[in-house]
Motif scaffolding. Structure first.
Motif, PDB file in Angstrom:
ATOM      1  N   ALA A  61       5.102  -5.970  12.627  1.00  0.00           N
ATOM      2  CA  ALA A  61       3.694  -5.835  12.239  1.00  0.00           C
ATOM      3  C   ALA A  61       3.452  -4.492  11.550  1.00  0.00           C
ATOM      4  N   GLN A  62       4.041  -3.428  12.082  1.00  0.00           N
ATOM      5  CA  GLN A  62       3.912  -2.104  11.468  1.00  0.00           C
ATOM      6  C   GLN A  62       4.466  -2.121  10.043  1.00  0.00           C
ATOM      7  N   GLU A  63       5.612  -2.751   9.854  1.00  0.00           N
ATOM      8  CA  GLU A  63       6.239  -2.806   8.530  1.00  0.00           C
ATOM      9  C   GLU A  63       5.400  -3.619   7.550  1.00  0.00           C
ATOM     10  N   ARG A  64       4.828  -4.731   8.019  1.00  0.00           N
ATOM     11  CA  ARG A  64       3.978  -5.547   7.128  1.00  0.00           C
ATOM     12  C   ARG A  64       2.792  -4.735   6.608  1.00  0.00           C
ATOM     13  N   VAL A  65       2.114  -4.030   7.502  1.00  0.00           N
ATOM     14  CA  VAL A  65       0.939  -3.252   7.110  1.00  0.00           C
ATOM     15  C   VAL A  65       1.348  -2.110   6.177  1.00  0.00           C
ATOM     16  N   ALA A  66       2.393  -1.368   6.551  1.00  0.00           N
ATOM     17  CA  ALA A  66       2.837  -0.232   5.736  1.00  0.00           C
ATOM     18  C   ALA A  66       3.305  -0.702   4.355  1.00  0.00           C
ATOM     19  N   SER A  67       4.040  -1.795   4.305  1.00  0.00           N
ATOM     20  CA  SER A  67       4.518  -2.329   3.026  1.00  0.00           C
ATOM     21  C   SER A  67       3.361  -2.768   2.141  1.00  0.00           C
ATOM     22  N   ARG A  68       2.367  -3.381   2.740  1.00  0.00           N
ATOM     23  CA  ARG A  68       1.180  -3.806   1.986  1.00  0.00           C
ATOM     24  C   ARG A  68       0.461  -2.578   1.411  1.00  0.00           C
ATOM     25  N   ASN A  69       0.377  -1.512   2.191  1.00  0.00           N
ATOM     26  CA  ASN A  69      -0.302  -0.291   1.738  1.00  0.00           C
ATOM     27  C   ASN A  69       0.395   0.339   0.536  1.00  0.00           C
ATOM     28  N   VAL A  70       1.712   0.494   0.618  1.00  0.00           N
ATOM     29  CA  VAL A  70       2.422   1.122  -0.505  1.00  0.00           C
ATOM     30  C   VAL A  70       2.512   0.192  -1.713  1.00  0.00           C
ATOM     31  N   ALA A  71       2.552  -1.115  -1.467  1.00  0.00           N
ATOM     32  CA  ALA A  71       2.580  -2.069  -2.582  1.00  0.00           C
ATOM     33  C   ALA A  71       1.296  -1.979  -3.400  1.00  0.00           C
ATOM     34  N   ALA A  72       0.179  -1.758  -2.737  1.00  0.00           N
ATOM     35  CA  ALA A  72      -1.104  -1.631  -3.444  1.00  0.00           C
ATOM     36  C   ALA A  72      -1.097  -0.405  -4.354  1.00  0.00           C
ATOM     37  N   VAL A  73      -0.519   0.694  -3.875  1.00  0.00           N
ATOM     38  CA  VAL A  73      -0.435   1.901  -4.706  1.00  0.00           C
ATOM     39  C   VAL A  73       0.495   1.654  -5.888  1.00  0.00           C
ATOM     40  N   LYS A  74       1.613   1.043  -5.620  1.00  0.00           N
ATOM     41  CA  LYS A  74       2.585   0.771  -6.681  1.00  0.00           C
ATOM     42  C   LYS A  74       1.979  -0.125  -7.764  1.00  0.00           C
ATOM     43  N   GLU A  75       1.247  -1.153  -7.352  1.00  0.00           N
ATOM     44  CA  GLU A  75       0.598  -2.055  -8.314  1.00  0.00           C
ATOM     45  C   GLU A  75      -0.431  -1.306  -9.166  1.00  0.00           C
ATOM     46  N   ALA A  76      -1.216  -0.434  -8.524  1.00  0.00           N
ATOM     47  CA  ALA A  76      -2.222   0.343  -9.261  1.00  0.00           C
ATOM     48  C   ALA A  76      -1.561   1.256 -10.284  1.00  0.00           C
ATOM     49  N   CYS A  77      -0.443   1.847  -9.907  1.00  0.00           N
ATOM     50  CA  CYS A  77       0.296   2.713 -10.837  1.00  0.00           C
ATOM     51  C   CYS A  77       0.864   1.912 -11.998  1.00  0.00           C
ATOM     52  N   LEU A  78       1.513   0.814 -11.685  1.00  0.00           N
ATOM     53  CA  LEU A  78       2.132  -0.001 -12.729  1.00  0.00           C
ATOM     54  C   LEU A  78       1.093  -0.555 -13.701  1.00  0.00           C
ATOM     55  N   ALA A  79      -0.113  -0.829 -13.204  1.00  0.00           N
ATOM     56  CA  ALA A  79      -1.175  -1.367 -14.052  1.00  0.00           C
ATOM     57  C   ALA A  79      -1.566  -0.400 -15.170  1.00  0.00           C
ATOM     58  N   VAL A  80      -1.346   0.898 -14.941  1.00  0.00           N
ATOM     59  CA  VAL A  80      -1.683   1.887 -15.974  1.00  0.00           C
ATOM     60  C   VAL A  80      -0.442   2.572 -16.544  1.00  0.00           C
ATOM     61  N   GLY A  81       0.730   2.031 -16.234  1.00  0.00           N
ATOM     62  CA  GLY A  81       1.962   2.538 -16.822  1.00  0.00           C
ATOM     63  C   GLY A  81       2.516   3.806 -16.186  1.00  0.00           C
ATOM     64  N   ILE A  82       2.167   4.069 -14.945  1.00  0.00           N
ATOM     65  CA  ILE A  82       2.672   5.246 -14.233  1.00  0.00           C
ATOM     66  C   ILE A  82       3.827   4.820 -13.346  1.00  0.00           C
ATOM     67  N   PRO A  83       4.991   5.476 -13.454  1.00  0.00           N
ATOM     68  CA  PRO A  83       6.093   5.129 -12.560  1.00  0.00           C
ATOM     69  C   PRO A  83       5.750   5.497 -11.112  1.00  0.00           C
ATOM     70  N   CYS A  84       6.139   4.637 -10.193  1.00  0.00           N
ATOM     71  CA  CYS A  84       5.812   4.856  -8.787  1.00  0.00           C
ATOM     72  C   CYS A  84       6.983   4.460  -7.901  1.00  0.00           C
ATOM     73  N   THR A  85       7.293   5.334  -6.961  1.00  0.00           N
ATOM     74  CA  THR A  85       8.318   5.076  -5.951  1.00  0.00           C
ATOM     75  C   THR A  85       7.598   4.941  -4.619  1.00  0.00           C
ATOM     76  N   ALA A  86       7.870   3.865  -3.905  1.00  0.00           N
ATOM     77  CA  ALA A  86       7.162   3.586  -2.655  1.00  0.00           C
ATOM     78  C   ALA A  86       8.136   3.428  -1.490  1.00  0.00           C
ATOM     79  N   HIS A  87       7.785   4.038  -0.364  1.00  0.00           N
ATOM     80  CA  HIS A  87       8.585   3.924   0.851  1.00  0.00           C
ATOM     81  C   HIS A  87       7.692   3.819   2.076  1.00  0.00           C
ATOM     82  N   THR A  88       8.227   3.197   3.105  1.00  0.00           N
ATOM     83  CA  THR A  88       7.605   3.247   4.420  1.00  0.00           C
ATOM     84  C   THR A  88       8.536   4.061   5.304  1.00  0.00           C
TER      85      THR A  88
END
Length: 144
Positions: A61-88
């Motif tokens: 459950a912790q991993e699902r929530v954390a992964s969802r959180n960083v995925a949202a940041v990564k998507e926002a970055c990619l939408a404007v062409g900013i490279p993003c590295t995401a980790h939990t």
């Protein structure tokens, strides 16, 4: 200027403002965004006769929530062409995880949200942002 910006996320509304700020700064400076979400380790006191929570269920459950959180940041970055590295990461101390991650990945700015607690509430609840400010050797931008 800034080349590697770290923005920790817990998925809260206030954190969204920090994410927006980090992405805007990255766009202005040509920086890469790094994002982390810190997971709690299994609280062994959660095992009880009333409501047992199995370690793997808790960790999943912790991993699902954390992964969802960083995925949202990564998507926002990619939408404007900013490279993003995401980790939990798992840690009993959010501020230590943030400071350590910034050091390990050569980040030159941390952008964090603050709930703006003051007085007794800040004393009782503590502030991860305040602890990052106190212990970080790199600049920290606090967004409210």
């Amino acid at each position: 200027m800034y080349k590697r910006i770290l923005v920790p996320t817990d998925g809260s509304d206030i954190t969204q403002r920090a994410i927006t700020t980090a992405i805007s700064l990255a766009k202005l400076t040509g920086a890469e965004v790094f994002t982390i979400s810190v997971k709690d380790p299994y609280p062994y006191s959660a095992i009880s006769e009333m409501q047992p929570t199995l370690p793997q269920e808790f960790l999943d459950a912790q991993e699902r929530v954390a992964s969802r959180n960083v995925a949202a940041v990564k998507e926002a970055c990619l939408a404007v062409g900013i490279p993003c590295t995401a980790h939990t990461v798992e840690s009993v101390s959010v501020w230590e995880a943030v400071v350590d991650y910034a050091k390990q990945h050569g980040c030159d700015l941390i952008v964090m949200a603050s709930h703006g607690r003051r007085g007794v509430q800040a004393l009782l609840l503590g502030s991860e942002t305040n602890r990052v400010l106190t212990h970080s050797t790199i600049p920290v931008l606090v967004v409210r």
